[in-house]
Write an enzyme that holds these catalytic residues in place. Structure first.
Site, mmCIF file in Angstrom:
data_model
loop_
_atom_site.group_PDB
_atom_site.id
_atom_site.type_symbol
_atom_site.label_atom_id
_atom_site.label_comp_id
_atom_site.label_asym_id
_atom_site.label_seq_id
_atom_site.Cartn_x
_atom_site.Cartn_y
_atom_site.Cartn_z
ATOM 1 N N CYS A 74 0.878 -1.173 0.000
ATOM 2 C CA CYS A 74 0.000 0.000 0.000
ATOM 3 C C CYS A 74 0.915 1.223 0.000
ATOM 4 O O CYS A 74 2.053 1.138 -0.447
ATOM 5 C CB CYS A 74 -0.977 -0.014 1.179
ATOM 6 N N HIS A 75 0.449 2.342 0.514
ATOM 7 C CA HIS A 75 1.272 3.552 0.502
ATOM 8 C C HIS A 75 2.399 3.486 1.536
ATOM 9 O O HIS A 75 3.558 3.727 1.215
ATOM 10 C CB HIS A 75 0.394 4.777 0.744
#
Length: 116
Positions: A74-75
């Site tokens: 993810c980020h």
């Protein structure tokens, strides 16, 4: 998997090494939103946005091998950890969270990837 057990992890440097060696053997899942993927993306990752959970949750065990090595990004690593926990609770046996997410990958491995 009980909530208090740690989720297996991999660093972005280790991920880069694995991608260079055995990319075709790995299952790569990106749980970010489509607008995030438009900004920054690592080739080979299948996007399964958490907001679209109902769209893919019923078929994930047939779309992916629950016993194959699976890396989730993810980020920064929080949403991917959530996804790893869900996968482990639903029969996946070889899941790793990518520490630091795509942000760390861009900083440590591939500076051509945009930051956001």
């Amino acid at each position: 998997m009980p909530q208090n057990l740690s989720i297996p992890q991999i660093t972005v440097t280790e991920l880069a090494e694995r991608l260079a060696q055995a990319k075709d053997e790995l299952q790569l899942i990106d749980v970010r939103e489509p607008h995030e993927v438009m900004i920054a993306y690592i080739k080979g990752f299948k996007v399964l946005s958490l907001s679209e959970f109902r769209r893919w949750s019923d078929t994930i065990a047939t779309d992916f091998n629950p016993h194959a090595e699976t890396f989730v990004i993810c980020h920064h690593g929080m949403r991917s950890a959530q996804m790893c926990r869900w996968l482990l609770n639903n029969g996946f046996t070889n899941v790793r969270n990518i520490i630091g997410g795509i942000d760390a990958y861009a900083l440590c491995v591939d500076p051509t990837i945009s930051h956001y």
